[in-house]
Scaffold this motif. Sequence first.
Motif, mmCIF file in Angstrom:
data_model
loop_
_atom_site.group_PDB
_atom_site.id
_atom_site.type_symbol
_atom_site.label_atom_id
_atom_site.label_comp_id
_atom_site.label_asym_id
_atom_site.label_seq_id
_atom_site.Cartn_x
_atom_site.Cartn_y
_atom_site.Cartn_z
ATOM 1 N N ARG A 131 0.848 -1.209 0.000
ATOM 2 C CA ARG A 131 0.000 0.000 0.000
ATOM 3 C C ARG A 131 0.874 1.245 0.000
ATOM 4 O O ARG A 131 0.601 2.205 -0.722
ATOM 5 C CB ARG A 131 -0.932 -0.006 1.219
ATOM 6 C CG ARG A 131 -2.073 -1.019 1.091
ATOM 7 C CD ARG A 131 -2.868 -1.115 2.397
ATOM 8 N NE ARG A 131 -3.895 -2.154 2.330
ATOM 9 C CZ ARG A 131 -4.138 -3.026 3.308
ATOM 10 N NH1 ARG A 131 -3.458 -2.986 4.444
ATOM 11 N NH2 ARG A 131 -5.089 -3.931 3.164
ATOM 12 N N GLU A 132 1.935 1.216 0.811
ATOM 13 C CA GLU A 132 2.853 2.367 0.866
ATOM 14 C C GLU A 132 3.507 2.624 -0.484
ATOM 15 O O GLU A 132 3.803 3.767 -0.842
ATOM 16 C CB GLU A 132 3.946 2.137 1.920
ATOM 17 C CG GLU A 132 3.441 2.327 3.346
ATOM 18 C CD GLU A 132 4.390 1.733 4.396
ATOM 19 O OE1 GLU A 132 3.967 1.624 5.555
ATOM 20 O OE2 GLU A 132 5.537 1.370 4.037
ATOM 21 N N GLN A 133 3.769 1.547 -1.231
ATOM 22 C CA GLN A 133 4.394 1.687 -2.562
ATOM 23 C C GLN A 133 3.359 2.018 -3.645
ATOM 24 O O GLN A 133 3.706 2.099 -4.813
ATOM 25 C CB GLN A 133 5.091 0.385 -3.000
ATOM 26 C CG GLN A 133 6.003 -0.256 -1.987
ATOM 27 C CD GLN A 133 7.197 0.606 -1.655
ATOM 28 O OE1 GLN A 133 7.817 1.168 -2.538
ATOM 29 N NE2 GLN A 133 7.502 0.724 -0.384
ATOM 30 N N SER A 134 2.077 2.120 -3.246
ATOM 31 C CA SER A 134 0.979 2.314 -4.214
ATOM 32 C C SER A 134 0.931 1.227 -5.274
ATOM 33 O O SER A 134 0.662 1.504 -6.451
ATOM 34 C CB SER A 134 1.070 3.688 -4.885
ATOM 35 O OG SER A 134 1.127 4.699 -3.933
ATOM 36 N N ILE A 135 1.224 0.000 -4.858
ATOM 37 C CA ILE A 135 1.120 -1.138 -5.781
ATOM 38 C C ILE A 135 -0.275 -1.739 -5.626
ATOM 39 O O ILE A 135 -0.760 -1.923 -4.512
ATOM 40 C CB ILE A 135 2.209 -2.192 -5.458
ATOM 41 C CG1 ILE A 135 3.609 -1.596 -5.717
ATOM 42 C CG2 ILE A 135 2.002 -3.473 -6.265
ATOM 43 C CD1 ILE A 135 4.763 -2.467 -5.260
ATOM 44 N N THR A 136 -0.942 -1.986 -6.746
ATOM 45 C CA THR A 136 -2.290 -2.558 -6.712
ATOM 46 C C THR A 136 -2.244 -3.965 -6.113
ATOM 47 O O THR A 136 -1.411 -4.781 -6.499
ATOM 48 C CB THR A 136 -2.874 -2.614 -8.142
ATOM 49 O OG1 THR A 136 -2.887 -1.292 -8.665
ATOM 50 C CG2 THR A 136 -4.273 -3.195 -8.163
ATOM 51 N N ILE A 137 -3.154 -4.221 -5.174
ATOM 52 C CA ILE A 137 -3.190 -5.507 -4.467
ATOM 53 C C ILE A 137 -4.481 -6.230 -4.812
ATOM 54 O O ILE A 137 -5.558 -5.628 -4.813
ATOM 55 C CB ILE A 137 -3.166 -5.261 -2.936
ATOM 56 C CG1 ILE A 137 -1.899 -4.512 -2.517
ATOM 57 C CG2 ILE A 137 -3.299 -6.581 -2.171
ATOM 58 C CD1 ILE A 137 -1.959 -3.950 -1.100
ATOM 59 N N LEU A 138 -4.369 -7.517 -5.091
ATOM 60 C CA LEU A 138 -5.564 -8.361 -5.194
ATOM 61 C C LEU A 138 -5.451 -9.475 -4.147
ATOM 62 O O LEU A 138 -4.691 -10.426 -4.327
ATOM 63 C CB LEU A 138 -5.686 -8.951 -6.614
ATOM 64 C CG LEU A 138 -6.816 -9.947 -6.834
ATOM 65 C CD1 LEU A 138 -8.161 -9.384 -6.426
ATOM 66 C CD2 LEU A 138 -6.870 -10.388 -8.295
ATOM 67 N N PRO A 139 -6.186 -9.333 -3.022
ATOM 68 C CA PRO A 139 -6.102 -10.374 -1.994
ATOM 69 C C PRO A 139 -6.925 -11.601 -2.406
ATOM 70 O O PRO A 139 -8.039 -11.465 -2.912
ATOM 71 C CB PRO A 139 -6.722 -9.728 -0.754
ATOM 72 C CG PRO A 139 -6.957 -8.283 -1.107
ATOM 73 C CD PRO A 139 -7.044 -8.209 -2.592
ATOM 74 N N VAL A 140 -6.339 -12.769 -2.184
ATOM 75 C CA VAL A 140 -7.043 -14.022 -2.443
ATOM 76 C C VAL A 140 -6.956 -14.891 -1.199
ATOM 77 O O VAL A 140 -5.877 -15.073 -0.640
ATOM 78 C CB VAL A 140 -6.417 -14.776 -3.646
ATOM 79 C CG1 VAL A 140 -6.995 -16.182 -3.771
ATOM 80 C CG2 VAL A 140 -6.633 -14.017 -4.949
ATOM 81 N N TYR A 141 -8.126 -15.396 -0.741
ATOM 82 C CA TYR A 141 -8.136 -16.351 0.374
ATOM 83 C C TYR A 141 -8.314 -17.729 -0.252
ATOM 84 O O TYR A 141 -9.343 -18.010 -0.872
ATOM 85 C CB TYR A 141 -9.275 -16.055 1.350
ATOM 86 C CG TYR A 141 -9.246 -14.658 1.953
ATOM 87 C CD1 TYR A 141 -8.076 -13.899 1.959
ATOM 88 C CD2 TYR A 141 -10.387 -14.114 2.534
ATOM 89 C CE1 TYR A 141 -8.059 -12.624 2.514
ATOM 90 C CE2 TYR A 141 -10.377 -12.844 3.098
ATOM 91 C CZ TYR A 141 -9.212 -12.099 3.077
ATOM 92 O OH TYR A 141 -9.207 -10.841 3.623
ATOM 93 N N THR A 142 -7.296 -18.565 -0.067
ATOM 94 C CA THR A 142 -7.300 -19.835 -0.792
ATOM 95 C C THR A 142 -7.566 -21.035 0.119
ATOM 96 O O THR A 142 -7.732 -20.888 1.319
ATOM 97 C CB THR A 142 -5.974 -20.004 -1.587
ATOM 98 O OG1 THR A 142 -6.143 -21.054 -2.530
ATOM 99 C CG2 THR A 142 -4.805 -20.329 -0.674
ATOM 100 N N LYS A 143 -7.638 -22.212 -0.484
ATOM 101 C CA LYS A 143 -7.939 -23.485 0.208
ATOM 102 C C LYS A 143 -9.341 -23.468 0.815
ATOM 103 O O LYS A 143 -9.572 -24.072 1.858
ATOM 104 C CB LYS A 143 -6.858 -23.815 1.258
ATOM 105 C CG LYS A 143 -5.441 -23.877 0.668
ATOM 106 C CD LYS A 143 -4.413 -24.506 1.585
ATOM 107 C CE LYS A 143 -3.020 -24.453 0.940
ATOM 108 N NZ LYS A 143 -1.955 -25.071 1.737
ATOM 109 N N ILE A 144 -10.275 -22.783 0.156
ATOM 110 C CA ILE A 144 -11.635 -22.704 0.713
ATOM 111 C C ILE A 144 -12.332 -24.062 0.709
ATOM 112 O O ILE A 144 -13.285 -24.271 1.454
ATOM 113 C CB ILE A 144 -12.521 -21.658 -0.017
ATOM 114 C CG1 ILE A 144 -12.670 -22.000 -1.501
ATOM 115 C CG2 ILE A 144 -11.997 -20.250 0.174
ATOM 116 C CD1 ILE A 144 -13.782 -21.206 -2.176
#
Length: 194
Positions: A131-144
């Motif tokens: 976030r500090e680097q302003s890099i776009t993040i896509l969070p994924v919650y896996t092993k559902i």
Amino acid sequence: MNFSSVDFLLSVHSLKQLPIPDLPEVAFAGRSNVGKSSLINKLVARKNLVKVSGRPGKTQGLNFFQVADEFYLVDLPGYGFARVSKSMQNSWQDLISSYLETRETLKCVVVIMDIRHEPKKMDGQLLQWLREQSITILPVYTKIDKLSGSKRQKNASLLDAGHGIKSSERVLFSAKTGQGRDELIVRLSAVLQP
Ligand SMILES: Nc1nc2c(ncn2[C@@H]2O[C@H](COP(=O)(O)OP(=O)(O)OP(=O)(O)O)[C@@H](O)[C@H]2O)c(=O)[nH]1
Ligand SMILES: [Mg+2]
């Protein structure tokens, strides 16, 4: 997004080995053994494109995969694996953070977390740093696939709260069943849009 042509390009162990930044790229980050390589295999619908292992620390180096003439997928080594030495951990971290900071064609970092686990400090640190680097993040919650519906929602909410993630931002995923794959493709297409 067309995965009919996906090839391993190279494994990068120092910044000067990075391929010419001629295509947009997406990197996949997360703790050791969380399922980064499995997610990439499922995403591109190739069982054994990327080596997967029950033993943490499988992926070493930054592994670049080229999808047609369109973009690169970058499988990053996992963090938080206690059995590699501290100096090894530091050199990994240096390489990865320099790569993430300077890569002009990097469109997004997919940050993968295990839906079964409580919010982890190292994931929090990575998210904050991105976030500090302003890099776009896509969070994924896996092993559902490993949790039933109600427990799945409860744990997803705990991760959202712990990491300051909106439920509309993240994708729930299973490399085993393929759940979440279509949504992941929609999100990635959007960030890779020229
Ligand atoms: N049930 C289930 N198992 C999974 C899933 N994703 C990964 N795994 C298993 O988790 C283990 C680790 O998977 P990898 O894809 O190698 O994990 P990684 O994050 O690439 O690990 P490193 O390269 O060591 O950092 C393997 O035994 C996988 O089969 C999933 O969605 N569901
Ligand atoms: Mg791996």
